[in-house]
Design an enzyme around this catalytic site. Structure first.
Site, mmCIF file in Angstrom:
data_model
loop_
_atom_site.group_PDB
_atom_site.id
_atom_site.type_symbol
_atom_site.label_atom_id
_atom_site.label_comp_id
_atom_site.label_asym_id
_atom_site.label_seq_id
_atom_site.Cartn_x
_atom_site.Cartn_y
_atom_site.Cartn_z
ATOM 1 N N ASP A 70 0.865 -1.173 0.000
ATOM 2 C CA ASP A 70 0.000 0.000 0.000
ATOM 3 C C ASP A 70 0.901 1.223 0.000
ATOM 4 O OD1 ASP A 70 -2.865 0.683 0.090
ATOM 5 O OD2 ASP A 70 -2.283 1.852 1.839
ATOM 6 N N GLY A 152 0.379 8.271 -11.402
ATOM 7 C CA GLY A 152 -0.006 8.989 -10.183
ATOM 8 C C GLY A 152 0.648 10.363 -10.078
ATOM 9 N N LYS A 174 13.736 5.251 -12.028
ATOM 10 C CA LYS A 174 12.784 5.360 -10.909
ATOM 11 C C LYS A 174 12.877 4.125 -10.012
ATOM 12 C CE LYS A 174 7.968 5.592 -9.552
ATOM 13 N NZ LYS A 174 6.557 5.588 -9.897
ATOM 14 N N HIS A 179 10.374 4.401 -3.447
ATOM 15 C CA HIS A 179 9.844 3.863 -2.192
ATOM 16 C C HIS A 179 9.449 2.398 -2.347
ATOM 17 C CE1 HIS A 179 5.778 4.795 -4.015
ATOM 18 N NE2 HIS A 179 6.588 5.511 -4.734
HETATM 19 P P1 IMP Z 1 -1.087 2.030 -4.294
HETATM 20 O O1 IMP Z 1 -1.527 1.739 -2.898
HETATM 21 O O2 IMP Z 1 0.345 1.613 -4.542
HETATM 22 O O3 IMP Z 1 -2.018 1.488 -5.338
HETATM 23 O O4 IMP Z 1 -1.047 3.619 -4.465
HETATM 24 C C1 IMP Z 1 -2.154 4.455 -4.195
HETATM 25 C C2 IMP Z 1 -2.017 5.748 -4.939
HETATM 26 O O5 IMP Z 1 -0.850 6.457 -4.497
HETATM 27 C C3 IMP Z 1 -1.830 5.580 -6.442
HETATM 28 O O6 IMP Z 1 -3.059 5.505 -7.091
HETATM 29 C C4 IMP Z 1 -1.064 6.857 -6.814
HETATM 30 O O7 IMP Z 1 -1.955 7.927 -6.985
HETATM 31 C C5 IMP Z 1 -0.214 7.117 -5.579
HETATM 32 N N1 IMP Z 1 1.122 6.524 -5.772
HETATM 33 C C6 IMP Z 1 1.624 5.419 -5.163
HETATM 34 N N2 IMP Z 1 2.862 5.140 -5.590
HETATM 35 C C7 IMP Z 1 3.157 6.098 -6.499
HETATM 36 C C8 IMP Z 1 4.310 6.347 -7.312
HETATM 37 O O8 IMP Z 1 5.316 5.611 -7.317
HETATM 38 N N3 IMP Z 1 4.234 7.423 -8.099
HETATM 39 C C9 IMP Z 1 3.167 8.261 -8.149
HETATM 40 N N4 IMP Z 1 2.073 8.057 -7.443
HETATM 41 C C10 IMP Z 1 2.058 6.977 -6.609
#
Ligand code: IMP
Length: 193
Positions: A70, A152, A174, A179
């Protein structure tokens, strides 16, 4: 061969993770491979809690050790939000661009561009054992929307020690600093060392 379930429906993430695990003697399964189509509600207050909800769910449904991630962006000028609400926050605006412009304006008005991305991975290996691996990348919100790679919030995030936004870096670049890469490396070290 050992089996491991990755609890995600995100096609890009599954491809990325399968690539990383390819070189190890392990069968990496996706939700589709095990016939899970439903996901639990992500009701946690933290990335760790949400990751655990998903990995526990995957393990309880299949009995196969399961990991889930997450992640999101935290911005100091927004009281370190949107955090776990990163996806929902972006969807509240009429476009990505509108969201980015709003963030850029708030951080400029506050004269504070500090931000970070965080990923938590939870690995559930039996009913009462789960392990968390965190990855974080510090940085700043850019003054302009820049770059076409990534997804994102990448076009407005400049990682520390860089001049480019994450969306201006290649996927390979990247993946060397992100992270998510940091958290995945910790998971792999735990599994294979
Ligand atoms: P998830 O939990 O990894 O699916 O991330 C949730 C949301 O956080 C995504 O829909 C993005 O909007 C944002 N996010 C997470 N990781 C990234 C990244 O590496 N780059 C840009 N946005 C991110």
């Amino acid at each position: 061969m050992r089996q491991l379930l990755f609890f995600s429906n995100n096609k890009n993430k599954i491809i990325e993770i399968k690539k990383i695990f390819n070189k190890f003697n392990l069968q990496l399964l996706s939700l589709k491979d095990v016939g899970i189509s439903e996901e639990p509600e992500e009701s946690g207050k933290t990335f760790e809690e949400n990751a655990k909800i998903k990995s526990d769910y995957g393990f309880s449904k299949t009995g196969i050790p399961c990991f889930a991630d997450d992640s999101g962006i935290c911005i100091e000028s927004l009281s370190w939000k949107p955090g776990v609400f990163s996806k929902r926050f972006l969807n509240e605006f009429k476009s990505k661009e509108a969201c980015f412009k709003s963030i850029i304006k708030i951080t400029k008005d506050n004269d504070n561009q500090n931000a970070y991305f965080k990923t938590s991975i939870s690995l559930s290996i039996n009913n009462d054992r789960n392990i968390i691996f965190n990855g974080k990348v510090d940085g700043k919100i850019s003054e302009k929307i820049r770059g076409n790679f990534g997804f994102g919030y990448d076009p407005i995030f400049i990682p520390i020690h860089y001049k480019k936004t994450l969306a201006e870096l290649s996927t390979k670049e990247k993946n060397e600093i992100s992270h998510r890469a940091i958290a995945v490396t910790k998971l792999i070290n735990f599994l294979f060392n």
